[in-house]
Motif scaffolding. Sequence first.
Motif: not given
Length: 419
Positions: A209-216, A220-221, A243-248
């Motif tokens: 996963f890229s940082d952008e993937d994580i945001k997406k 999306a939930g 990064k996943m945890l920080k992104a929620g």
Amino acid sequence: MFDYTLANGVIVSPGKKAHTGDLGVKGEKIASPGGTVKVNLKGKSFVYPSLINTHDHLQGNYRPPVGPKKGSFYLTWLPWDNDLKASETFKERSNLNREDLYALSGYKCLFSGVTTVNDHFPHHFNSQILPTLPIRAIEEYCLAHESSSYDLKWGDGVEIEHERAVKNNWPFITHLDEGFDKEAMHGVDTMENLKILDDHCLFVHCIAFSDEDIKKIAKAGASVSWCGFSNMFMFNVTAKVRKMLKAGVNLTIGTDSSATGSANLLAEIKYDRKLYQKLYGEDLPAKKIFEMVTINSAKAFRMQNKIGTLEDGMLGDILVLKAKNDCPYENLVNSDMKDIELLTLAGKPVYGELRFLDLFDGKLPEGYTQIKVGNREMFVKGDPEGLYKEIRRKIGKKKVLDYLPFEPAEQASSSEDIK
């Protein structure tokens, strides 16, 4: 119908402050304390929701693990699959039938406090056998093996399986970004282009996963199953979990099969915490790990209204652990198989110390056996000791499987291979 109270335990449930009190069970569900039977835990036990493993392959839980040659790692899962099928582990495993392997996996779960797991195989492969296990392997899911052109073509195709998941309010589960070739690294783009990136998705591994993937996926939930041991063993890299945890992102933990992963979920929890500390130079809080293997996993399975907490009306999936640490979350994270005192599935005890036989009117019920774990006599649903003996007979030697915490009685004093 079961109707009992676990009294004077430290009750630990997501979203609630841990407290000493009583937990009641009536029928299959958690209820107000009462009932005809009361077992006093005397403040010496922690009472948790039983654990949830979001990723396993129940036919694959055989040892030892199979991985890349020393000093090298895989770029995708495909060469591992070839290595597995050429391995001595696979050759030995082939002496066992599917029922044997699934039964072993059921006990891998049970002896680590897990009562709910996903078997990442298609329904035509496992639908007849999942109901026979001593724990709950969910049947309400849709899946694809992954999203590449070289995946194993499980199910009816990504779009059809996802549509079916949405219709039934089930999770759609798939490996995603498990590798580093051009296709493997664009799994999120594939999901997005197909318009199936949403909160039904449970993605496994996600190491590219890229940082952008994580945001997406956070937007999306979607949920993620982190399998740290398997990732490092095969690829020497794991998902960007901080990064996943920080992104929620709704992050959960899975073991993968024991052909590449940890012995069981308790071992995986310990490994993943140490891995996080090594990667980021900071701690992954024990409370967060507790949430990852309870309420987060229930949410990923779309079962948060049934399992994952100890609220009244939820299914009575309960794990009682010896209190070795003042902090209930540290107690869980540092527990081993030998620390389990009781495990229940929908209110029914499936494993426990003999003092909990009071929940069965003091007698070992039909369909249960006794085993010795360390110095404790335990009751267990089914006959894992007989299974262990049969496995050894079929392969012709004294096989040791580290997720079974006992030695069959008739072989306890012998270290010789079975002839």
